[in-house]
Scaffold this motif. Structure first.
Motif, short mmCIF file in Angstrom:
data_model
loop_
_atom_site.label_atom_id
_atom_site.label_comp_id
_atom_site.label_asym_id
_atom_site.label_seq_id
_atom_site.Cartn_x
_atom_site.Cartn_y
_atom_site.Cartn_z
N VAL A 286 3.20 -12.61 -5.76
CA VAL A 286 1.95 -12.06 -6.28
C VAL A 286 1.83 -10.57 -5.94
N ASN A 287 2.22 -10.22 -4.73
CA ASN A 287 2.01 -8.85 -4.24
C ASN A 287 2.75 -7.79 -5.06
N LEU A 288 4.01 -8.04 -5.37
CA LEU A 288 4.82 -7.00 -6.03
C LEU A 288 4.37 -6.69 -7.46
N PRO A 289 4.13 -7.70 -8.30
CA PRO A 289 3.63 -7.35 -9.65
C PRO A 289 2.22 -6.75 -9.61
N THR A 290 1.40 -7.16 -8.63
CA THR A 290 0.08 -6.55 -8.50
C THR A 290 0.21 -5.08 -8.13
N THR A 291 1.17 -4.75 -7.28
CA THR A 291 1.42 -3.36 -6.92
C THR A 291 1.82 -2.54 -8.14
N LEU A 292 2.63 -3.12 -9.01
CA LEU A 292 3.00 -2.44 -10.25
C LEU A 292 1.77 -2.07 -11.08
N LEU A 293 0.83 -2.99 -11.16
CA LEU A 293 -0.37 -2.73 -11.93
C LEU A 293 -1.21 -1.62 -11.31
N ALA B 63 13.96 1.39 2.03
CA ALA B 63 12.63 0.91 2.42
C ALA B 63 12.12 1.57 3.70
N LYS B 64 12.95 2.42 4.32
CA LYS B 64 12.57 2.99 5.61
C LYS B 64 11.29 3.81 5.50
N HIS B 65 11.21 4.68 4.48
CA HIS B 65 10.04 5.54 4.35
C HIS B 65 8.79 4.72 4.03
N LEU B 66 8.97 3.60 3.31
CA LEU B 66 7.85 2.73 3.01
C LEU B 66 7.40 1.97 4.24
N ALA B 67 8.38 1.53 5.04
CA ALA B 67 8.07 0.74 6.23
C ALA B 67 7.31 1.56 7.27
N GLN B 68 7.62 2.85 7.37
CA GLN B 68 6.94 3.70 8.35
C GLN B 68 5.45 3.81 8.04
N TYR B 69 5.15 4.11 6.79
CA TYR B 69 3.74 4.17 6.40
C TYR B 69 3.12 2.77 6.45
N GLY B 70 3.88 1.78 5.97
CA GLY B 70 3.37 0.41 5.92
C GLY B 70 3.04 -0.15 7.28
N GLN C 75 0.83 -1.20 0.00
CA GLN C 75 0.00 0.00 0.00
C GLN C 75 0.87 1.25 0.00
N ALA C 76 1.99 1.19 0.72
CA ALA C 76 2.91 2.33 0.74
C ALA C 76 3.50 2.59 -0.64
N LEU C 77 3.82 1.53 -1.38
CA LEU C 77 4.33 1.70 -2.74
C LEU C 77 3.28 2.34 -3.65
N ILE C 78 2.02 1.95 -3.47
CA ILE C 78 0.95 2.50 -4.30
C ILE C 78 0.76 3.98 -4.00
N ARG C 79 0.83 4.35 -2.73
CA ARG C 79 0.60 5.74 -2.33
C ARG C 79 1.79 6.64 -2.70
N SER C 80 3.01 6.07 -2.71
CA SER C 80 4.21 6.86 -2.92
C SER C 80 4.20 7.55 -4.28
N LYS C 81 4.68 8.79 -4.32
CA LYS C 81 4.74 9.52 -5.59
C LYS C 81 5.77 8.91 -6.53
N GLU C 82 6.83 8.31 -5.98
CA GLU C 82 7.86 7.65 -6.78
C GLU C 82 8.19 6.29 -6.16
N ALA C 83 8.46 5.31 -7.00
CA ALA C 83 8.84 3.98 -6.54
C ALA C 83 9.90 3.43 -7.49
N ARG D 274 -0.11 0.87 -9.37
CA ARG D 274 0.56 2.15 -9.55
C ARG D 274 0.37 2.67 -10.98
N GLY D 275 0.35 1.77 -11.93
CA GLY D 275 0.16 2.17 -13.31
C GLY D 275 -1.30 2.40 -13.68
N MET D 276 -2.21 2.29 -12.69
CA MET D 276 -3.65 2.48 -12.92
C MET D 276 -4.16 1.55 -14.02
N LYS D 277 -3.58 0.34 -14.11
CA LYS D 277 -3.99 -0.62 -15.14
C LYS D 277 -5.12 -1.49 -14.58
N PHE D 278 -6.24 -0.83 -14.29
CA PHE D 278 -7.34 -1.53 -13.63
C PHE D 278 -8.05 -2.50 -14.56
#
Length: 491
Positions: free
Chosen positions: A128-135, A204-211, A64-72, A137-141
């Protein structure tokens, strides 16, 4: 494409995927319900209380933190994958060692093997989680929707075949596990993502804090959902768990059709516009208003037809769950507001305020289930509805504070739904009493008549009622209907 069109397109694809998943899951669920006994579902649900809880620890909220982040960056993905795989392996080892203890606790030896096999999913999840996160972030719904539908079909076909072969609860467990393995392969092909490891976790620190906040909030919310299963399984037994869960899941189905889709798009949209509070308020209240207009009539009709619906779909042995459906339907306004407020708090990084609310709601839920179970599964449902409303009040207060919104904005957003649905409630209630049979129950024919007449009346009111805030929606649907009629005449 404008932002409004983009929002609608994203919601449309997520709605297609969510609706397709719900419909297919519902249809496959009918088949599985008739092949399996309530005890089989109860045993699986009891197992999932523990594995589901651990699932939030495995993810750590970093997806979820990766999805919310402006850059990944690719390094971010490698860091998250490495951490999730390490955590997932540790969780599997935990369940493998302690599985016999669960069998002793529930006095059923099947839990040992059941937990050990089910826990294999924790090792598969990072793939499964990481490639799903890529989709995401790319708004490939559109891709997400089609992928989920395909995997659902594969998983459930396998489960049905195994259930028909007499494998009982194992049909549900193995079907899901094989479906996860298929997901890994398909996602590798779709996204081109490949697993990568790293020893440097500084990025990963900034991601872990939100995560961490996301994970903690999700865990508490999950425990709220599972409190009834955990308590009922040790008091009223596995059959009561199966009956209650079937009723609750069917009652929440319209909510799951649409609201979940809007949540994901609203979360992403507000995260992108988080500094523009005017825009965020518009997105929130417009979403609440339209969802209330579209889904409230479904809940009103479901309230009246729950008995014949359960008898027809699941069979007489599940009829007790119909009362659960009718009671949970009353929670629809609270579910809507709670869900949309949660999207705001997550997107605006106000999870540290939401977490105490969820902890308090968890405590209230456990107390409500404990007290309510003395009155059967209907008592549990009624107590849970009360907690939903208390939680939604506090969640909306937080969201309003975050966006500097006012209560009158919520009332204004809900006004069209109230104008349309209060007459529907009265009219359908009167029709219900007219259609009751000699035994005081509504039969299937009566349910069809009630649904058809009420739906037609609501549709006409929606299209032609002079409600200013719905003018755009009314014009859009009148245009679609007119175009359809012309096309049919031309054919």
């Amino acid at each position: 494409m404008s932002s409004a069109q983009s929002f609608r397109s994203s919601v449309r694809w997520l709605f297609v995927g969510s609706t397709g998943n719900q419909i297919l899951g519902f249809l496959f669920g009918i088949v599985l319900t008739r092949l399996l006994a309530p005890e089989h579902f109860g045993v699986l649900l009891t197992t999932q209380v523990f594995t589901g809880f651990a699932g939030f620890l495995a993810g750590g909220g970093m997806g979820q933190a990766l999805i919310r982040s402006k850059e990944a960056t690719p390094d971010d993905y490698r860091s998250v994958f490495t951490l999730q795989l390490a955590i997932g392996t540790a969780i599997y080892a935990f369940f493998f060692v302690l599985a016999p203890a669960f069998s002793v606790w529930y006095e059923n030896p099947i839990y040992t093997d059941l937990l050990r096999v089910s826990a294999l999913s924790f090792i598969i999840r990072p793939f499964v989680n990481l490639p799903t996160t890529l989709l995401h972030r790319g708004m490939k719904f559109n891709t997400i929707a089609l992928f989920n539908l395909g995997i659902l079909v594969v998983t459930n076909v396998l489960s049905v075949v195994m259930a028909f072969g007499g494998m009982g609860v194992w049909a549900l467990v193995l079907g899901g596990l094989i479906g996860s393995l298929v997901s890994v392969v398909v996602l590798q092909v779709i996204t081109g993502w490949r697993p990568g490891f790293t020893r440097d976790f500084s990025r990963a620190k900034h991601l872990a804090q939100y995560g961490a906040l996301t994970s903690a909030t999700d865990i508490i919310f999950y425990l709220r959902q599972q409190a009834s299963t955990a308590i009922l399984s040790s008091t009223l037994g596995a059959a009561a768990v199966g009956l209650y869960n079937k009723g609750e899941s069917l009652a929440k189905m319209p909510h799951g059709f649409v609201t979940g889709s809007v949540y994901h798009v609203l979360f992403r949209a507000i995260a992108a516009e988080q500094d523009n509070l005017d825009r965020c308020r518009y997105l929130l209240f417009r979403s609440i208003g339209l969802l209330a207009v579209y889904l409230t009539p479904l809940y009103i009709l479901l309230f009246w037809v729950s008995d014949p619906l359960v008898a027809f779909v699941y069979g007489e042995k599940w009829l007790e769950s119909a009362q659960v459906i009718a009671i949970i339907c009353l929670a629809w306004p609270a579910l809507l507001i709670d869900n949309m407020a949660g999207a705001v708090l997550g997107a605006q990084n106000w999870l540290h305020y939401e977490l105490p609310v969820q902890i308090g709601a968890l405590a209230l839920t456990a107390l409500a289930v404990y007290v309510g179970q003395h009155y059967g599964i209907e008592g549990v449902a009624a107590a849970i509805v009360l907690v939903f409303y208390l939680s939604s009040i506090v969640m909306f207060w937080l969201a309003a504070k975050c966006l500097r919104a006012r209560m009158h904005e919520l009332v204004r957003a809900l006004r069209p739904a109230l104008l349309l649905n209060l007459p529907l409630l009265a009219a359908s209630g009167g029709l219900y009493r007219v259609l009751l049979g000699p035994d005081g129950r509504l039969d299937l024919t009566g349910a069809i008549v009630l649904t058809g007449l009420s739906g037609l009346a609501y549709g006409l009111a929606f299209l032609f009622a002079p409600i200013e805030s719905l003018a755009t929606e009314q014009a859009r649907y009148r245009g679609l209907i007119t175009a359809l009629i012309r096309r049919m005449r031309g054919a």
